[in-house]
Structure formats: structure tokens, C-alpha cells
Design a protein around this motif. Structure first.
Motif, PDB file in Angstrom:
ATOM      1  N   TYR A   1       0.807  -1.212   0.000  1.00  0.00           N
ATOM      2  CA  TYR A   1       0.000   0.000   0.000  1.00  0.00           C
ATOM      3  C   TYR A   1       0.849   1.275   0.000  1.00  0.00           C
ATOM      4  N   THR A   2       2.162   1.135   0.126  1.00  0.00           N
ATOM      5  CA  THR A   2       3.025   2.315   0.202  1.00  0.00           C
ATOM      6  C   THR A   2       2.950   3.150  -1.069  1.00  0.00           C
ATOM      7  N   GLU A   3       2.913   2.461  -2.210  1.00  0.00           N
ATOM      8  CA  GLU A   3       2.871   3.153  -3.507  1.00  0.00           C
ATOM      9  C   GLU A   3       1.713   4.142  -3.577  1.00  0.00           C
ATOM     10  N   ARG A   4       0.510   3.665  -3.302  1.00  0.00           N
ATOM     11  CA  ARG A   4      -0.664   4.528  -3.472  1.00  0.00           C
ATOM     12  C   ARG A   4      -0.751   5.576  -2.361  1.00  0.00           C
ATOM     13  N   LEU A   5      -0.246   5.289  -1.161  1.00  0.00           N
ATOM     14  CA  LEU A   5      -0.216   6.290  -0.099  1.00  0.00           C
ATOM     15  C   LEU A   5       0.651   7.470  -0.502  1.00  0.00           C
ATOM     16  N   LEU A   6       1.859   7.195  -0.978  1.00  0.00           N
ATOM     17  CA  LEU A   6       2.758   8.273  -1.381  1.00  0.00           C
ATOM     18  C   LEU A   6       2.178   9.074  -2.541  1.00  0.00           C
ATOM     19  N   ALA A   7       1.483   8.403  -3.463  1.00  0.00           N
ATOM     20  CA  ALA A   7       0.867   9.107  -4.588  1.00  0.00           C
ATOM     21  C   ALA A   7      -0.219  10.068  -4.086  1.00  0.00           C
ATOM     22  N   ASP A   8      -1.033   9.604  -3.141  1.00  0.00           N
ATOM     23  CA  ASP A   8      -2.084  10.469  -2.606  1.00  0.00           C
ATOM     24  C   ASP A   8      -1.491  11.633  -1.815  1.00  0.00           C
ATOM     25  N   LEU A   9      -0.451  11.357  -1.039  1.00  0.00           N
ATOM     26  CA  LEU A   9       0.191  12.420  -0.270  1.00  0.00           C
ATOM     27  C   LEU A   9       0.791  13.486  -1.181  1.00  0.00           C
ATOM     28  N   ASP A  10       1.442  13.038  -2.246  1.00  0.00           N
ATOM     29  CA  ASP A  10       2.066  13.978  -3.168  1.00  0.00           C
ATOM     30  C   ASP A  10       1.008  14.829  -3.871  1.00  0.00           C
ATOM     31  N   GLU A  11      -0.097  14.194  -4.253  1.00  0.00           N
ATOM     32  CA  GLU A  11      -1.166  14.937  -4.930  1.00  0.00           C
ATOM     33  C   GLU A  11      -1.818  15.961  -3.999  1.00  0.00           C
ATOM     34  N   ALA A  12      -1.988  15.597  -2.735  1.00  0.00           N
ATOM     35  CA  ALA A  12      -2.694  16.483  -1.799  1.00  0.00           C
ATOM     36  C   ALA A  12      -1.800  17.555  -1.196  1.00  0.00           C
TER      37      ALA A  12
END
Length: 350
Positions: A49-60
Motif C-alpha cells: 500500500y506504500t505506492e498509493r499512499l505516497l501518490a495520494d500524499l504527493d497529490e494532496a
């Protein structure tokens, strides 16, 4: 289950947005107030799940100057982070449901950011890179000249071609042109140095052109294509799961450095036809490694920025491979570039 410890720092007024994101990616997180009107969140995230967490954090929060996220590997977690249909976290509404094969392969894969970090350092052709490539080529050349396979393997361990080779496949998969250009330039510099080191050896050391360790680097057979494809696939699979870089480097370097060095040795010794054959083997290996590498990255669920771009790049590599296989068939069945022609050249030159 492999897990990561993610520490997040951001302004206090963005806490509600962060907690909404964390609910989608982790079951355990803790909040701590730190100086500077900031909040620190520490959370345990399953590796998948690390991949999608970092993607969401970067987007937000990526545009916030006070935002940062740190990821570190955990050796053990108690209580254990279990993965069952009950504990599986839901996907975001805008993400497609992963296939079974994506679930299987992405379970233990490093995140894209971790892959970038592992590759980044090796994409800068500094003095250490230049010297290591040159020395590995010299060691490989002397090992092939004397027929010592163990010496050739030793040269592969220190050959630093893993980073730029994996960088090419990764850039093609995610559509990162900057990474691709940097990886290609670094790989090209390494290849030129390996050939030049071989040329110097061929000009200064007496060689027997028929030594099996050298001669085998001028012959291209279907088994060589299978070997290069297997090296590329196994290298990417091991690399994306955090395996020893030395081990993965051997998988990649064994397909690249020996034929490059052999090409230089034969050219320096005055046998350019054999040198051209060795360069042909290198080209076949490089294309095979990239085809297999891109395919393995995709199988493991690495998310492309644009499927059209990634598919186009993959198609180019596949077309190149088909052309090279056609040339290989011509060499096998029609004798183009065969050792009979090389021996005729040696006889005539004497």
C-alpha cells in the motif's frame, strides 16, 4: 507481511485532509505535535500500500513547503500486520481493481519512489562509476583471455551497469523521459569505456582469438536470447523486491560487459569482424533485458503514467528484437558474420 514506517510532517490546518487519506491506506497511525505549528503522523503501512499512499500524499500536499514524508523499512512489527480479505484496505474510487496476478506480484514490491531512490545514485557518471566500469572491463577481459570463468564472474560483481540498465526499463514503464535520457547517457558512457578498455587490452596483450571464453561472446544463438530475457526478468524481479544490488548487478552485467569487452579486445587485436559480432551480441542482450524488464515491471503492477506511451516504447523494443532475431537467423542459416569468414580474414592477413 513486509511493512514500512511512514512519518509525515505537515501544517496543523491540513490534519483533517491527512487523516482522510490515512484511513484509506493504513490501520495504525499516531499523531504528535512538533514545534513550528506542525503535526507529525507516524503510521505503519503494508508494503503493497506504500505506492498509493505516497501518490495520494504527493497529490494532496506536494506543493506545501512545510510538507515532508519519510519512509523506512521495518524489520518486525507486533502485533503482526496481517493481510486477509477482512483487513485488506479498499482502493480509491478512481483506481481500477487489481488483477490476481497484480495482487500476487505487487505484494512484496518496493514502491516506485523507493525504486527511484535505489537507482538515482547510480545514474550520475562520477569518477567512481568511470573507474569501476573500466576496471571491471579489464578484469573481465583478462579473465576471458585466460579462460578463467571465475574471474569473469568477479568482474560482473563490481560492474556498475545495474542502475542505468534498470533506469532505462523503469523510465520506459512509467514514461519518465528525464530518467530515460539520464540512464541512456550513463549507460552509453559505461559501454564506451568498456569497449575502449578492451581495445587497449587487445593492443597490448597477446590473445588467442579461439579461446572459448572470448569466442562465445561473438556467437549469437537462440539460447543467448533466452538467457538475456531471463536475466532481465530475474534482475527486475529481484531488484524491485529489494534484493542485494550486487546479486542483481551480476544478472545484468553478465549479459552486457563481457561482449562489450570482447568487442574491444578483438578490435584492438586487429580482428574487427569478430569485434562486430560481439557488439551484435551486446545489442541483442540490451534489447532483451529491456523488453523483459518492462514486461516484469508491468506484471508487478508498476503504474505507467500513460499506457499509450509505455505501449509505444515497448513496441519499439519488441520490433528491434524481431529485427535482431531476423539478423541472427541470417547469421545461423546463411553464414553472415560466421567464424568461417573471420578465419578467412585471419588467414589472408597473415
Amino acid at each position: 507481511m513486509p511493512a514500512r514506517l511512514v512519518q509525515i510532517y505537515l501544517p496543523e490546518d491540513r490534519v483533517p485532509d491527512l487523516e482522510t487519506i490515512l484511513d484509506r491506506h493504513t490501520r495504525r497511525f499516531w499523531r504528535e505535535t512538533v514545534p513550528g505549528a506542525q503535526e507529525k503522523y507516524t503510521c505503519i503501512v503494508q508494503q503493497r500500500y506504500t505506492e498509493r499512499l505516497l501518490a495520494d500524499l504527493d497529490e494532496a500536499f506536494g506543493d506545501l513547503p512545510d510538507f515532508s514524508a519519510l519512509v523506512s523499512e521495518l524489520q518486525a512489527v507486533l502485533p503482526v500486520v496481517e493481510e486477509t480479505p477482512v483487513t485488506e484496505l479498499p482502493l480509491s474510487a478512481d483506481l481500477p481493481t487489481p488483477t490476481r496476478i497484480e495482487r500476487f506480484f505487487s505484494r512484496d514490491r518496493l514502491s516506485t519512489d523507493e525504486l527511484y531512490d535505489d537507482i538515482e545514485e547510480s545514474l550520475h557518471p562520477g569518477p567512481a562509476y568511470l573507474l569501476t566500469v573500466t576496471l571491471s572491463a579489464i578484469i573481465a577481459g583478462l579473465g576471458m583471455r585466460s579462460g578463467q570463468t571465475a574471474v569473469v564472474i568477479g568482474a560482473m560483481i563490481i560492474a556498475p551497469l545495474l542502475g542505468p540498465t534498470m533506469g532505462l526499463a523503469l523510465a520506459a514503464t512509467v514514461g519518465n523521459w528525464k530518467l530515460g535520457r539520464q540512464a541512456a547517457a550513463t549507460l552509453a558512457i559505461g559501454c564506451v569505456l568498456a569497449v575502449l578498455a578492451g581495445v587497449v587490452l587487445g593492443m597490448t596483450v597477446v590473445i588467442d582469438p579461439l579461446v572459448p571464453e572470448l569466442k562465445n561472446r561473438t556467437l549469437v544463438q537462440p539460447a543467448d536470447i533466452a538467457l538475456a530475457l531471463a536475466c532481465g526478468a530475474a534482475g527486475v524481479l529481484a531488484f524491485s523486491r529489494g534484493a542485494s544490488l550486487a546479486l542483481v548487478g551480476v544478472m545484468i552485467a553478465v549479459a552486457l560487459v563481457p561482449p562489450l569487452t570482447a568487442a574491444g579486445i578483438y578490435t584492438g587485436a586487429g580482428i574487427p569482424e569478430a569485434g562486430a559480432n560481439a557488439l551484435f551480441l551486446f545489442t541483442v542482450n540490451l534489447v532483451c533485458v529491456n523488453v523483459a524488464g518492462i514486461a516484469m515491471f508491468l506484471i508487478q503492477g508498476l503504474p505507467p503514467t500513460s499506457w499509450r506511451m509505455t505501449s509505444g516504447i515497448m513496441l519499439v523494443w519488441v520490433v528491434l528484437l524481431i529485427l535482431l532475431m531476423s539478423m541472427m537467423a541470417g547469421r545461423i542459416f546463411l553464414g553472415f558474420g560466421s567464424w568461417d569468414l573471420v578465419m578467412d580474414y585471419l588467414t589472408a592477413s597473415r
